[in-house]
Scaffold this motif. Structure first.
Motif, short mmCIF file in Angstrom:
data_model
loop_
_atom_site.label_atom_id
_atom_site.label_comp_id
_atom_site.label_asym_id
_atom_site.label_seq_id
_atom_site.Cartn_x
_atom_site.Cartn_y
_atom_site.Cartn_z
N LEU A 45 18.81 11.20 -5.63
CA LEU A 45 19.17 9.93 -5.56
C LEU A 45 20.62 9.92 -5.94
N ASP A 46 21.37 9.28 -5.42
CA ASP A 46 22.84 9.06 -6.25
C ASP A 46 22.76 7.90 -7.45
N ALA A 47 23.76 7.98 -8.24
CA ALA A 47 23.87 7.18 -9.47
C ALA A 47 23.45 5.69 -9.11
N GLN A 48 23.89 5.04 -8.05
CA GLN A 48 23.53 3.68 -7.62
C GLN A 48 22.10 3.35 -7.23
N GLU A 49 21.49 4.52 -6.66
CA GLU A 49 20.09 4.42 -6.11
C GLU A 49 19.34 4.74 -7.33
N GLN A 50 19.71 5.53 -8.07
CA GLN A 50 18.93 5.77 -9.57
C GLN A 50 18.86 4.30 -10.49
N ALA A 51 19.91 3.65 -10.36
CA ALA A 51 20.22 2.42 -11.23
C ALA A 51 19.30 1.35 -10.55
N GLN A 52 19.17 1.39 -9.10
CA GLN A 52 18.63 0.31 -8.39
C GLN A 52 16.99 0.90 -8.63
N LEU A 53 16.56 1.90 -8.59
CA LEU A 53 15.04 2.33 -8.88
C LEU A 53 14.93 1.94 -9.93
N ALA A 54 15.57 2.30 -11.02
CA ALA A 54 15.11 1.84 -12.55
C ALA A 54 15.13 0.22 -12.66
N GLY A 55 15.89 -0.40 -12.06
CA GLY A 55 15.78 -1.93 -12.14
C GLY A 55 14.44 -2.48 -11.40
N LEU A 56 14.26 -1.89 -10.31
CA LEU A 56 13.07 -2.41 -9.53
C LEU A 56 11.88 -1.85 -10.06
N LEU A 57 11.78 -0.66 -10.89
CA LEU A 57 10.59 -0.36 -11.69
C LEU A 57 10.46 -1.26 -12.81
N GLY A 58 11.64 -1.54 -13.70
CA GLY A 58 11.43 -2.31 -14.69
C GLY A 58 10.94 -3.65 -14.38
N LYS A 59 11.21 -4.32 -13.09
CA LYS A 59 10.92 -5.49 -12.72
C LYS A 59 9.43 -5.61 -12.61
N LEU A 60 8.93 -4.32 -11.94
CA LEU A 60 7.44 -4.36 -11.73
C LEU A 60 6.84 -4.31 -12.86
N ARG A 61 7.39 -3.51 -13.92
CA ARG A 61 6.74 -3.27 -15.27
C ARG A 61 6.60 -4.55 -16.08
N ALA A 62 7.71 -5.18 -15.84
CA ALA A 62 7.79 -6.39 -16.62
C ALA A 62 6.78 -7.59 -16.46
N GLY A 63 6.14 -7.46 -14.96
CA GLY A 63 5.23 -8.35 -14.60
C GLY A 63 3.70 -8.08 -14.98
N ARG A 64 3.50 -6.84 -15.95
CA ARG A 64 2.02 -6.55 -16.62
C ARG A 64 2.11 -6.47 -17.88
N ASP A 79 0.63 -1.28 -0.04
CA ASP A 79 -0.01 -0.10 0.06
C ASP A 79 0.83 1.27 0.01
N GLU A 80 1.99 1.37 0.81
CA GLU A 80 2.97 2.31 1.04
C GLU A 80 3.42 2.60 -0.60
N VAL A 81 3.80 1.61 -1.34
CA VAL A 81 4.58 1.59 -2.53
C VAL A 81 3.44 2.31 -3.51
N VAL A 82 2.41 1.73 -3.58
CA VAL A 82 1.54 2.32 -4.28
C VAL A 82 1.03 3.77 -4.23
N GLU A 83 0.88 4.09 -2.78
CA GLU A 83 0.53 5.64 -2.46
C GLU A 83 1.47 6.63 -2.94
#
Length: 149
Positions: free
Chosen positions: A128-147, A12-16
């Motif tokens: 966010l620093d470069a590593q955090e940006q890359a991590q966020l992009a990877g996590l969002l890509g993983k979520l998006r791949a599931g739809r 719920d927190e992620v969605v919000e």
């Protein structure tokens, strides 16, 4: 002032958080579009962005991507064509379909909006620093791949 419903768990927190970020980001994009005095609506710009990224797509492709009604998309495409931002060509294999392409003016508008989106994204992501940006992009890509696309 309405009270905030507390999130009941991490999902719920992620969605919000995503909802709040997207709402703010789209609001800034709409502001930029108003300031640019564009002859098209925000939804029409989104259609143009998709066509510019996927030259030769069809209205059916747009409907599947956006979840929008084909009739609504047909009207948006027609207006973009009237504004000289899109052009249609006969589909090579399906006589019922037409392939969509951005015109030179459409490409120019696409470049302006892409630059605005990048500037807004940089403003958002500079926390966010470069590593955090890359991590966020990877996590969002993983979520998006599931739809579905």
């Amino acid at each position: 002032m309405p009270t905030k419903n507390p999130a009941t768990g991490p999902a719920d927190e992620v969605v919000e958080q995503l909802d709040a970020l997207l709402f703010a980001f789209r609001g800034e994009m709409h502001r930029a579009m108003r300031e640019a005095d564009l002859p098209v609506s925000p939804m029409e710009v989104r259609v143009l962005l998709h066509v510019a990224h996927h030259p030769g797509c069809t209205a059916g492709d747009l409907a599947r991507h956006s979840g929008r009604d084909k009739g609504q998309l047909t009207r948006l495409i027609q207006h973009l064509e009237e504004e000289g931002l899109l052009r249609r060509e006969a589909h090579a294999e399906d006589r019922r379909a037409q392939c969509l392409f951005a015109t030179e003016a459409g490409e120019a508008l696409h470049a302006r909006m892409r630059a605005e989106r990048r500037a807004l994204a940089r403003g958002l992501l500079d926390r966010l620093d470069a590593q955090e940006q890359a991590q966020l992009a990877g996590l969002l890509g993983k979520l998006r791949a599931g739809r579905a696309p």
